[in-house]
Design a protein around this motif. Sequence first.
Motif, PDB file in Angstrom:
ATOM      1  N   ASP A  86      16.770  11.086  36.895  1.00  0.00           N
ATOM      2  CA  ASP A  86      18.128  10.647  37.555  1.00  0.00           C
ATOM      3  C   ASP A  86      19.127  10.259  36.116  1.00  0.00           C
ATOM      4  OD1 ASP A  86      20.242  10.536  38.865  1.00  0.00           O
ATOM      5  OD2 ASP A  86      19.308   8.703  39.902  1.00  0.00           O
ATOM      6  N   LEU A  87      19.330  11.541  35.518  1.00  0.00           N
ATOM      7  CA  LEU A  87      20.200  11.552  34.266  1.00  0.00           C
ATOM      8  C   LEU A  87      21.577  11.120  34.498  1.00  0.00           C
ATOM      9  CD1 LEU A  87      20.516  12.428  31.237  1.00  0.00           C
ATOM     10  CD2 LEU A  87      21.263  14.693  32.117  1.00  0.00           C
ATOM     11  N   ALA A  88      22.277  11.192  35.801  1.00  0.00           N
ATOM     12  CA  ALA A  88      23.394  10.841  36.195  1.00  0.00           C
ATOM     13  C   ALA A  88      23.798   9.484  36.456  1.00  0.00           C
ATOM     14  CB  ALA A  88      24.225  11.821  37.101  1.00  0.00           C
ATOM     15  N   HIS A  89      22.557   8.709  36.807  1.00  0.00           N
ATOM     16  CA  HIS A  89      22.404   7.367  37.272  1.00  0.00           C
ATOM     17  C   HIS A  89      23.523   6.372  36.361  1.00  0.00           C
ATOM     18  CE1 HIS A  89      21.108   3.500  38.783  1.00  0.00           C
ATOM     19  NE2 HIS A  89      20.570   3.050  37.394  1.00  0.00           N
ATOM     20  N   THR A  90      24.048   5.494  37.229  1.00  0.00           N
ATOM     21  CA  THR A  90      25.018   4.498  36.506  1.00  0.00           C
ATOM     22  C   THR A  90      24.279   3.284  36.642  1.00  0.00           C
ATOM     23  OG1 THR A  90      27.072   5.374  37.643  1.00  0.00           O
ATOM     24  CG2 THR A  90      27.163   3.208  36.646  1.00  0.00           C
ATOM     25  N   ASN A  91      24.173   2.641  35.204  1.00  0.00           N
ATOM     26  CA  ASN A  91      23.329   1.481  34.971  1.00  0.00           C
ATOM     27  C   ASN A  91      24.115   0.442  35.622  1.00  0.00           C
ATOM     28  OD1 ASN A  91      21.451   3.015  33.481  1.00  0.00           O
ATOM     29  ND2 ASN A  91      22.582   2.675  31.496  1.00  0.00           N
ATOM     30  N   ALA A  92      23.283  -0.842  35.528  1.00  0.00           N
ATOM     31  CA  ALA A  92      23.843  -2.009  36.238  1.00  0.00           C
ATOM     32  C   ALA A  92      24.729  -2.591  35.222  1.00  0.00           C
ATOM     33  CB  ALA A  92      22.842  -2.943  36.404  1.00  0.00           C
ATOM     34  N   PRO A  93      25.682  -3.300  35.618  1.00  0.00           N
ATOM     35  CA  PRO A  93      26.704  -3.929  34.818  1.00  0.00           C
ATOM     36  C   PRO A  93      26.021  -4.956  33.822  1.00  0.00           C
ATOM     37  CG  PRO A  93      27.468  -3.848  37.071  1.00  0.00           C
ATOM     38  CD  PRO A  93      26.126  -3.461  37.241  1.00  0.00           C
ATOM     39  N   GLY A  94      26.734  -5.062  32.731  1.00  0.00           N
ATOM     40  CA  GLY A  94      26.192  -6.107  31.668  1.00  0.00           C
ATOM     41  C   GLY A  94      25.185  -5.358  30.799  1.00  0.00           C
ATOM     42  N   GLY A  95      24.790  -4.216  30.881  1.00  0.00           N
ATOM     43  CA  GLY A  95      23.946  -3.686  29.856  1.00  0.00           C
ATOM     44  C   GLY A  95      24.471  -3.382  28.728  1.00  0.00           C
ATOM     45  N   PRO A  96      23.866  -2.581  27.739  1.00  0.00           N
ATOM     46  CA  PRO A  96      24.468  -2.176  26.486  1.00  0.00           C
ATOM     47  C   PRO A  96      24.891  -0.781  26.619  1.00  0.00           C
ATOM     48  CG  PRO A  96      21.974  -1.878  26.384  1.00  0.00           C
ATOM     49  CD  PRO A  96      22.181  -2.677  27.592  1.00  0.00           C
ATOM     50  N   ARG A  97      24.847  -0.052  27.616  1.00  0.00           N
ATOM     51  CA  ARG A  97      25.447   1.234  27.823  1.00  0.00           C
ATOM     52  C   ARG A  97      25.668   1.371  29.527  1.00  0.00           C
ATOM     53  NH1 ARG A  97      22.007   1.441  23.878  1.00  0.00           N
ATOM     54  NH2 ARG A  97      20.258   1.199  25.489  1.00  0.00           N
ATOM     55  N   ALA A  98      26.584   2.077  29.771  1.00  0.00           N
ATOM     56  CA  ALA A  98      27.191   2.091  31.171  1.00  0.00           C
ATOM     57  C   ALA A  98      26.707   3.206  31.972  1.00  0.00           C
ATOM     58  CB  ALA A  98      28.927   2.382  31.320  1.00  0.00           C
ATOM     59  N   LYS A  99      25.747   4.320  31.477  1.00  0.00           N
ATOM     60  CA  LYS A  99      25.258   5.544  32.002  1.00  0.00           C
ATOM     61  C   LYS A  99      23.945   5.713  31.228  1.00  0.00           C
ATOM     62  CE  LYS A  99      28.939   6.908  34.699  1.00  0.00           C
ATOM     63  NZ  LYS A  99      28.775   7.080  36.200  1.00  0.00           N
ATOM     64  N   ARG A 100      23.061   6.342  32.283  1.00  0.00           N
ATOM     65  CA  ARG A 100      21.685   6.638  31.851  1.00  0.00           C
ATOM     66  C   ARG A 100      21.549   7.907  30.773  1.00  0.00           C
ATOM     67  NH1 ARG A 100      16.956   6.503  36.124  1.00  0.00           N
ATOM     68  NH2 ARG A 100      17.719   4.265  35.953  1.00  0.00           N
ATOM     69  N   TRP A 101      22.636   8.735  30.855  1.00  0.00           N
ATOM     70  CA  TRP A 101      22.609   9.776  30.038  1.00  0.00           C
ATOM     71  C   TRP A 101      23.092   9.325  28.647  1.00  0.00           C
ATOM     72  CZ3 TRP A 101      27.158  10.734  27.191  1.00  0.00           C
ATOM     73  CH2 TRP A 101      28.346  10.256  27.826  1.00  0.00           C
ATOM     74  N   GLN A 102      23.784   8.156  28.388  1.00  0.00           N
ATOM     75  CA  GLN A 102      23.842   7.506  27.214  1.00  0.00           C
ATOM     76  C   GLN A 102      22.663   7.026  26.593  1.00  0.00           C
ATOM     77  OE1 GLN A 102      26.829   4.930  28.374  1.00  0.00           O
ATOM     78  NE2 GLN A 102      28.712   6.294  27.647  1.00  0.00           N
ATOM     79  N   ASP A 103      21.829   6.489  27.387  1.00  0.00           N
ATOM     80  CA  ASP A 103      20.461   6.108  26.990  1.00  0.00           C
ATOM     81  C   ASP A 103      19.452   7.198  26.727  1.00  0.00           C
ATOM     82  OD1 ASP A 103      20.994   3.433  28.041  1.00  0.00           O
ATOM     83  OD2 ASP A 103      20.137   3.812  29.771  1.00  0.00           O
ATOM     84  N   VAL A 104      19.722   8.399  27.230  1.00  0.00           N
ATOM     85  CA  VAL A 104      19.002   9.572  26.887  1.00  0.00           C
ATOM     86  C   VAL A 104      19.485   9.919  25.440  1.00  0.00           C
ATOM     87  CG1 VAL A 104      18.793  11.983  27.376  1.00  0.00           C
ATOM     88  CG2 VAL A 104      18.406  10.324  29.180  1.00  0.00           C
ATOM     89  N   ALA A 105      20.639   9.858  25.351  1.00  0.00           N
ATOM     90  CA  ALA A 105      21.437  10.375  24.017  1.00  0.00           C
ATOM     91  C   ALA A 105      20.882   9.480  22.905  1.00  0.00           C
ATOM     92  CB  ALA A 105      22.893  10.202  24.001  1.00  0.00           C
ATOM     93  N   GLU A 106      20.635   8.277  23.130  1.00  0.00           N
ATOM     94  CA  GLU A 106      20.221   7.373  21.888  1.00  0.00           C
ATOM     95  C   GLU A 106      18.780   7.655  21.673  1.00  0.00           C
ATOM     96  OE1 GLU A 106      20.239   2.801  20.745  1.00  0.00           O
ATOM     97  OE2 GLU A 106      21.367   3.590  22.093  1.00  0.00           O
ATOM     98  N   LEU A 107      18.026   8.254  22.775  1.00  0.00           N
ATOM     99  CA  LEU A 107      16.457   8.531  22.495  1.00  0.00           C
ATOM    100  C   LEU A 107      16.421   9.831  21.732  1.00  0.00           C
ATOM    101  CD1 LEU A 107      14.829   7.543  25.837  1.00  0.00           C
ATOM    102  CD2 LEU A 107      14.819   6.350  23.967  1.00  0.00           C
ATOM    103  N   LEU A 108      17.310  10.578  22.105  1.00  0.00           N
ATOM    104  CA  LEU A 108      17.340  12.024  21.398  1.00  0.00           C
ATOM    105  C   LEU A 108      17.689  11.937  19.873  1.00  0.00           C
ATOM    106  CD1 LEU A 108      19.084  14.396  24.068  1.00  0.00           C
ATOM    107  CD2 LEU A 108      16.686  14.133  23.319  1.00  0.00           C
ATOM    108  N   ASP A 109      18.661  11.067  19.724  1.00  0.00           N
ATOM    109  CA  ASP A 109      19.049  10.758  18.375  1.00  0.00           C
ATOM    110  C   ASP A 109      17.848  10.186  17.364  1.00  0.00           C
ATOM    111  OD1 ASP A 109      21.609  11.830  18.912  1.00  0.00           O
ATOM    112  OD2 ASP A 109      22.627   9.541  19.294  1.00  0.00           O
ATOM    113  N   ALA A 110      16.908   9.428  18.090  1.00  0.00           N
ATOM    114  CA  ALA A 110      16.000   9.013  17.441  1.00  0.00           C
ATOM    115  C   ALA A 110      14.894   9.825  17.087  1.00  0.00           C
ATOM    116  CB  ALA A 110      15.274   7.840  18.281  1.00  0.00           C
ATOM    117  N   GLY A 111      14.919  11.267  17.538  1.00  0.00           N
ATOM    118  CA  GLY A 111      13.883  12.127  17.394  1.00  0.00           C
ATOM    119  C   GLY A 111      12.830  12.346  18.531  1.00  0.00           C
TER     120      GLY A 111
END
Length: 846
Positions: A86-111
Motif C-alpha cells: 500500500d504505497l499510497a497509505h497515509t501514516n498516522a499523525p505524529g510520525g516522522p513522515r506523513a506518507k508511506r511512499w516517503q518511508d519507501v524513498a528513505e529505504l531506497l536511498d539506503a540501498g
Amino acid sequence: MTPARGRLRIYLGAAPGVGKTCAMLDEAHRRMERGTDCVIAAVEHRDRPRTAQRLEGLEAVPRRPDGEVDVAAVLRRAPAVALVDDLAHTNAPGGPRAKRWQDVAELLDAGIEVITTVNIQHLESLGDLVESITGVRESDTVPDEMVRRADQIELVDMSPPALRRRLAHGNVYPPDRIDARVSHYFRLGNLTALRELALLWVADRVDEYLTRYRSEHRVSAVWGSRERIVVGLTGGPEGRTLIRRAARLAEKGAGGEVLAVHIASRDGLPAAPPRELALQRTLVEELGGTFHHVVGEDVPSALLEFARGVNATQIVLGVSRRKAWQYVLGPGVSSTVARDSGPDIDVHLVTHAEAGKGRGLPMARGSRLGRSRTVAGWVTGVAGPGLLTLLLLGIGVGGPIGLANEMLLFLALTVAAALLGGLLPALASAAVGSLLLNWFFTPPEGTLSISEPHNVLALTVFVSVAVSVASAVDLAARRTQQAVRLRAEAEILSYLAGSLLGGGSGLQALLERVRETFSLQSAALLEREEADARWTCAGSVGPGPVAARPEDADVDVPVGDRMALALSGRVLPAEDRRVLAAFGAQAAVALQHQRLRREAEQARELAEGNRIRTALLAAVSHDLRTPLAGIKASVSSLRSEDVEWSEEDRAELLAAIEDGADRLHQLVGNLLDMSRLHTGTVAPLIREVDLDEVVPKALGGVPHEQADRVVLEVSESLPMVAVDPGLLERVVANVVENAVKYSPDPAPVRVSASAHGDRVELRVVDRGPGVPEETKERMFEPFQRLGDAPRGAGVGLGLAVARGFAEAMGGALAAEDTPGGGLTMVLTLPAARTGVAGGAAARERA
C-alpha cells in the motif's frame, strides 16, 4: 561512501482485490528460494485467508506502536529486499513522515530494494479523472514521479466480472463490511473504466522505456509497437479535417496516438495564419493528441525526420492545393513524402474541401489540358517564335548557324507549344515560325518568296511535323481524359455493386452521393401512384428545390415503369446518363430494402404481440383461476345454510376472499401497465420530489407479516429527484415485493439510497438465491419467472413493468449480485436540477 540507490518494483492494479499483495508475496517466496534476504516491512492482509497463507515463512520486521512502518528497524535489519504494501497509505499523525511512499524513498536511498503495491486510482495526477468515474475522491495519493521512477512496474490484471465474483464470494471484503458505497464502487462500468486507465498508463510507461532504449542504442528504424500517427499541417483550414481523420485512425488501434506537426520552412513560402494554427492546436489537444512546431529547410525531409524520431507508423497529409502547372516546379510535399517514407511508414492522402468542392465526373469534351497549360501553350506558340528570331539574329548568338539548325530550333518550339497547349497553339507556332523562317532565314531574305526548291521541302516538312506532333498530343490528352472518366465511372459502379451486395446504403445516403458526385443542388427519387398517376417523393436531399414531377427537373432518369430520378442544379451531358441509370436502379433497390425492413419490423412487432398474448393466456388461465377459485370456495362456504360457522372460521374465510381479491387486483394492474407500456401510452408527469416521501408509501403494499423484514435507509439530505411520483411508487413497490418473495425468512431486505453526481441510486438488497449472470437481463422480460419461484409468485410482470416505468421517467433498473450472496436491484434516477440545497430549501418551504 554513499550506497547505491535501491531498486523499486511496483505491482500496479486497477482496483482493490485484483491480487497485488499476493503477487508481491509470491515474488518474495521465489526470491527466498534463490537465497535472497527478504523481510516484510508492512503487509495489509485485511483478513483475507489466501493473503494470510502467503505470509507464512516470511520474516516480518516489527512495526511501530501506531501500526506504521518502522523505517529505523528495517535499516538496522538491513535486508536485501523489503516488502512494503500500500504505497499510497497515509501514516498516522505524529510520525516522522506523513506518507508511506516517503518511508519507501528513505529505504531506497539506503540501498534497500523495495517491492510495493499501489492501485491506479491513487496516482495523484489521476485524482480528478477517477473521481469523475467513481464519484469518490481518493485522499491517499502518491506522486506520479515516484511511480514513474520505478525500475519495474508489473500490472496485476483481472477482468471486472471475475473481480465482482470475488467480491460476491467475500474474498475481498467480509459481507458485514460491504455497504452501498462499496457496492457502487465495484460496478462493472467503474471497474472497466479503471482497468482501461491502468492498461493505458502502463502502456505509456512501456512506451517511455522503449523510447529510452531506442535512443540509447541509436535505433533509427520504425518499430510499430503501437499506432502513432503524425499529421502534417500547412496552416490551411483543411488541417482540421486531417486532424479528425487521424483521430479516427488512432481510435481503430489500441493505444493510438496523434501528433500534429507544423513545419515552418525558410524557403520563402508565406507563413501560416496564427489564428488557424491556434484553432488546430486546440482541436488536437481536445482529441487527446499533441501539437508540435518544427523548423526545417526541406519540408518533406523535416516531416519524415520528425516521424521517424517519434517512431510513427502512419503519416496523414492533405491533397495538395497547388494548381496543375505548379507541379512543373517539383513533385510536391505529399508525393515526396510518400516516395521517401519507405516500407515502415504508411502515408494517407486525405481529400478536403480546399482541394475542390464536388466530385463531378471529368468532362468528355471541352478543354482537356487545363486553362493554365492552354495559356502557356499560346504564349509559347505566338511569342516564342519572335523571341527565337531575335535570338538567332544576333542577340546572344555569335553568327549564323545554318537553316537546318534554325528550322530544328523552331520545330522544338512548336513541339513545346503542342505539349503545353495542344493542337491550336502548335498550329499557330508552326504558322508564325514558317513565316519568320521564310522572311529572315530563307534566301532571298526579307521576302516571302523561296528561291531554292529544297527550302520549300524543308518548310513543308517543318509544318507537317509540327501539325503531327500537335495532333498526337491532343489525341493523348483526349485518351487520358477518357481513361480518367472511365475510371471514375468504374469506381462509382464498383461502389454501387458493393453497396448492393453488402445490404445496400440507405436511400438518403445514395441520393446524397448522386448529388455530391455530379455537383447538383438537389436529388430526389419520385414514384408514381398507380391509382391517379400522381408523383410522390420517396426521398430527397440537397438545399435546392425538389422537382415535383420528372419533367420539372433539369435531368430526369426513368427507373422502371413507376419511378424516376429527378436532379436539379444543372444540365448534365448525355454520357452521364449511363452512370445515372445505375444510380437510379440502386436507389430503387434501396427504397425496396427500406420498405422491406419496415415491414419486417412490423411483422416482428406483430409476432411479439402474438407471443405476449399467447403467454398471457397461458399464464392468466392459471393465475386468474387460482384466486377466483379461492374466492368462489370461500363465498360458497359462507352462503352455505347447513353449516354453522364460528367467528374464527368466518374471519378466516373473509381473509381468504380479501387475499384473493388483492392478488387479482395486483395481477390486473400489472397487465394494464404492461399494455400501456407496449402501446406507448405511458406519459409520466415529471416533477421534483423527495425519495424519503415516496419510498415509504411504496412499502405499504408489503404484507403485514413481512413488513418488519424491510429495512429502510433513505436519508433526508439526499437531492430531490425528477420523476413521476406515481410511477416511482409502482416501481419501488414491485421491486421490493419481488425481493421479499425471494429473500429467505428472516433475512432482511435493505432499501438504501445514495447520490452520485447528477443521479441518485436506490438499491434494494436481498439475500435470496441470486440470479446467474446470463439470465439477469431475461428476468426483466414479461412472463419470466425463476424455476424455483415461490408459490403465488404471479405471472412474471412485476420487474418488466418496473423497468418500463423507470425508463419512461429517464431512469434505469438493473440487477447486480449482492456481495455475500443474493440479488441487488439498482434503480438509477435523474437528480433534480435544484440539487441538495434546492431540495433542502423546498422542504423548508413545505
